[in-house]
Design a protein around this motif. Structure first.
Motif, PDB file in Angstrom:
ATOM      1  N   LEU A 117     -14.329  30.600  38.268  1.00 26.82           N
ATOM      2  CA  LEU A 117     -14.104  29.154  38.368  1.00 26.82           C
ATOM      3  C   LEU A 117     -14.035  28.483  37.001  1.00 26.82           C
ATOM      4  O   LEU A 117     -13.997  27.259  36.912  1.00 26.82           O
ATOM      5  CB  LEU A 117     -15.219  28.514  39.207  1.00 26.82           C
ATOM      6  N   LEU A 122     -20.881  24.930  39.474  1.00 32.65           N
ATOM      7  CA  LEU A 122     -19.762  25.683  40.032  1.00 32.65           C
ATOM      8  C   LEU A 122     -18.811  24.766  40.783  1.00 32.65           C
ATOM      9  O   LEU A 122     -17.589  24.864  40.638  1.00 32.65           O
ATOM     10  CB  LEU A 122     -20.279  26.775  40.976  1.00 32.65           C
ATOM     11  N   SER A 177     -14.968  23.861  39.578  1.00 35.34           N
ATOM     12  CA  SER A 177     -13.867  24.350  40.407  1.00 35.34           C
ATOM     13  C   SER A 177     -12.743  23.328  40.531  1.00 35.34           C
ATOM     14  O   SER A 177     -11.577  23.693  40.660  1.00 35.34           O
ATOM     15  CB  SER A 177     -14.385  24.698  41.808  1.00 35.34           C
ATOM     16  N   PHE A 210     -13.347  24.812  48.130  1.00 31.91           N
ATOM     17  CA  PHE A 210     -14.446  25.445  47.392  1.00 31.91           C
ATOM     18  C   PHE A 210     -15.170  26.450  48.279  1.00 31.91           C
ATOM     19  O   PHE A 210     -15.485  27.568  47.855  1.00 31.91           O
ATOM     20  CB  PHE A 210     -15.425  24.376  46.902  1.00 31.91           C
ATOM     21  N   VAL A 266     -13.105  29.666  48.648  1.00 36.08           N
ATOM     22  CA  VAL A 266     -13.150  30.503  47.443  1.00 36.08           C
ATOM     23  C   VAL A 266     -14.495  31.214  47.348  1.00 36.08           C
ATOM     24  O   VAL A 266     -14.575  32.404  47.033  1.00 36.08           O
ATOM     25  CB  VAL A 266     -12.918  29.636  46.185  1.00 36.08           C
ATOM     26  N   TYR A 267     -15.554  30.493  47.657  1.00 33.56           N
ATOM     27  CA  TYR A 267     -16.913  31.038  47.537  1.00 33.56           C
ATOM     28  C   TYR A 267     -17.126  32.199  48.500  1.00 33.56           C
ATOM     29  O   TYR A 267     -17.576  33.280  48.105  1.00 33.56           O
ATOM     30  CB  TYR A 267     -17.926  29.925  47.820  1.00 33.56           C
ATOM     31  N   THR A 320      -5.913  32.128  45.663  1.00 32.95           N
ATOM     32  CA  THR A 320      -6.970  31.164  45.449  1.00 32.95           C
ATOM     33  C   THR A 320      -6.379  29.764  45.526  1.00 32.95           C
ATOM     34  O   THR A 320      -5.356  29.487  44.908  1.00 32.95           O
ATOM     35  CB  THR A 320      -7.607  31.358  44.054  1.00 32.95           C
ATOM     36  N   HIS A 343      -6.289  24.201  42.112  1.00 28.84           N
ATOM     37  CA  HIS A 343      -7.236  23.145  41.775  1.00 28.84           C
ATOM     38  C   HIS A 343      -6.545  21.797  41.929  1.00 28.84           C
ATOM     39  O   HIS A 343      -5.417  21.603  41.487  1.00 28.84           O
ATOM     40  CB  HIS A 343      -7.719  23.307  40.323  1.00 28.84           C
TER      41      HIS A 343
END
Length: 272
Positions: free
Chosen positions: A123, A216, A220, A227, A230-231, A252, A255
Motif C-alpha cells: 500500500l 494502512l 491506501s 480497502f 485488498v486486505y 488491485t 486508488h
C-alpha cells in the motif's frame, strides 16, 4: 462439575511434565484458549466453566469477565487458532444477533489477532508520507474509524472516540505546516504517537496496532470497500460479503483521490 478425565476441574493435576500448565486445573493445557484482552492462556473447557461460574453469581449476566490471573476485564475467549483463522466465544453475549456488529466488523476484529505481513509495502505507506499525501483530507475516514472502533471495542456507541481521533488528526495536519523543517520520518512518528496517545485510554493494549491499521487505510487512498478487498485478498481470506466482486478480477482496485486488516469468526454456544 467434572473435568474430561473424570476428576473435579478444581482438583490439581500433575504438572511435572508441563512447565506451563493451565492456571485453573494445573494440568497440561488442552485446546489452547486465550482471553482477548490480557491473552492469558487456559484450557478451553476450564476458562469457559470459569466464566459461566462467574456469570451465574450475577442476577444479570455480565458481558465481560475478569481474568483469574491478572483481573483484567475480557470480552471473549479466543480458541481454535490454526495459523490463519480462529473461533471466538463471547462472554454471555451473542453478537450474531446484534444490529450493528456485521460480518465486516468481525473481519476487522480478526485482523487484530493476525499480523498483516508486508501489506504496508503493497500500500506504499512510505510513499504516502514522502509525497505529503497526509496533508490531504480523507473523506471516508470518519466511517472507517467508526467501524474500526466498533469492531475493536465491540461497542456500538463510539462517536465520542471517533470525533476525538478526528480532532487529533486534523490538529496534526494543521500544525504540520508550521514544522516544514522536520524530516518525514519524524512527522510520521509524531503522528503515530499522537494518535496512540489519543486512543490509549479506549483501546489500551491494541492502541499500537490500531495506529498501524489507520496508517494502512490512509496510505491506501481507497474507499472502505476497496480497502477491505485488498486486505482480505492479501491475507488469503474468503469473506462472501466482501470477496464477491473480487473474484471477478485479480487486479488491485485503483486508488481514488483522497482530496475535496477468512473464515468468519464462529460463535459457539456454551455447550463446551
Amino acid at each position: 462439575m467434572m473435568a474430561e478425565d473424570g476428576r473435579n476441574m478444581m482438583e490439581p493435576k500433575s504438572s511435572s511434565s508441563d512447565p506451563n500448565p493451565c492456571p485453573i486445573c494445573l494440568g497440561p493445557i488442552t485446546q489452547d484458549s486465550y482471553l482477548d484482552q490480557c491473552f492469558h492462556k487456559f484450557c478451553f473447557n476450564c476458562i469457559v466453566r470459569w466464566t459461566n461460574t462467574v456469570a451465574s453469581k450475577h442476577f444479570c449476566g455480565p458481558t465481560s469477565v475478569k481474568c483469574p490471573l491478572c483481573k483484567t476485564e475480557n470480552l471473549s475467549i479466543i480458541y481454535g487458532y490454526d495459523g490463519s483463522s480462529f473461533q471466538q466465544h463471547y462472554i454471555n453475549r451473542d453478537l450474531r444477533i446484534s444490529e450493528f456488529f456485521s460480518e465486516a466488523h468481525r473481519y476487522r476484529l480478526k485482523c487484530y489477532y493476525i499480523e498483516p505481513g508486508n501489506l504496508a509495502d503493497k500500500l506504499n505507506v512510505l510513499s504516502y508520507w514522502k509525497s505529503h499525501k497526509y496533508r490531504q483530507q480523507n473523506h471516508w475516514l470518519h466511517d472507517w474509524l467508526r467501524r474500526e472502533i466498533q469492531a475493536v471495542t465491540q461497542e456500538e456507541d463510539v462517536d465520542v472516540i471517533v470525533h476525538h481521533i478526528l480532532g487529533v488528526i486534523d490538529s496534526f495536519r494543521r500544525d504540520e505546516v508550521k514544522h516544514s523543517n522536520i524530516s518525514t520520518e519524524m512527522k510520521q512518528e509524531a503522528f503515530k504517537l499522537l494518535v496512540s496517545q489519543a486512543v490509549g485510554p479506549f483501546l489500551t493494549g491494541r492502541s499500537g496496532r490500531f495506529v498501524n491499521e489507520l496508517e494502512l487505510f490512509l496510505a491506501s487512498g481507497l474507499k472502505i470497500d476497496a480497502f477491505d478487498k485488498v486486505y482480505i485478498k492479501h491475507l488469503g481470506w474468503k469473506i462472501p460479503e466482501i470477496s464477491k466482486e473480487e473474484e471477478e478480477s485479480d487486479e488491485t482496485p485503483e486508488h481514488e483521490p483522497a482530496v475535496p486488516y477468512l473464515y468468519i469468526l464462529d460463535q459457539d454456544s456454551d455447550d463446551n
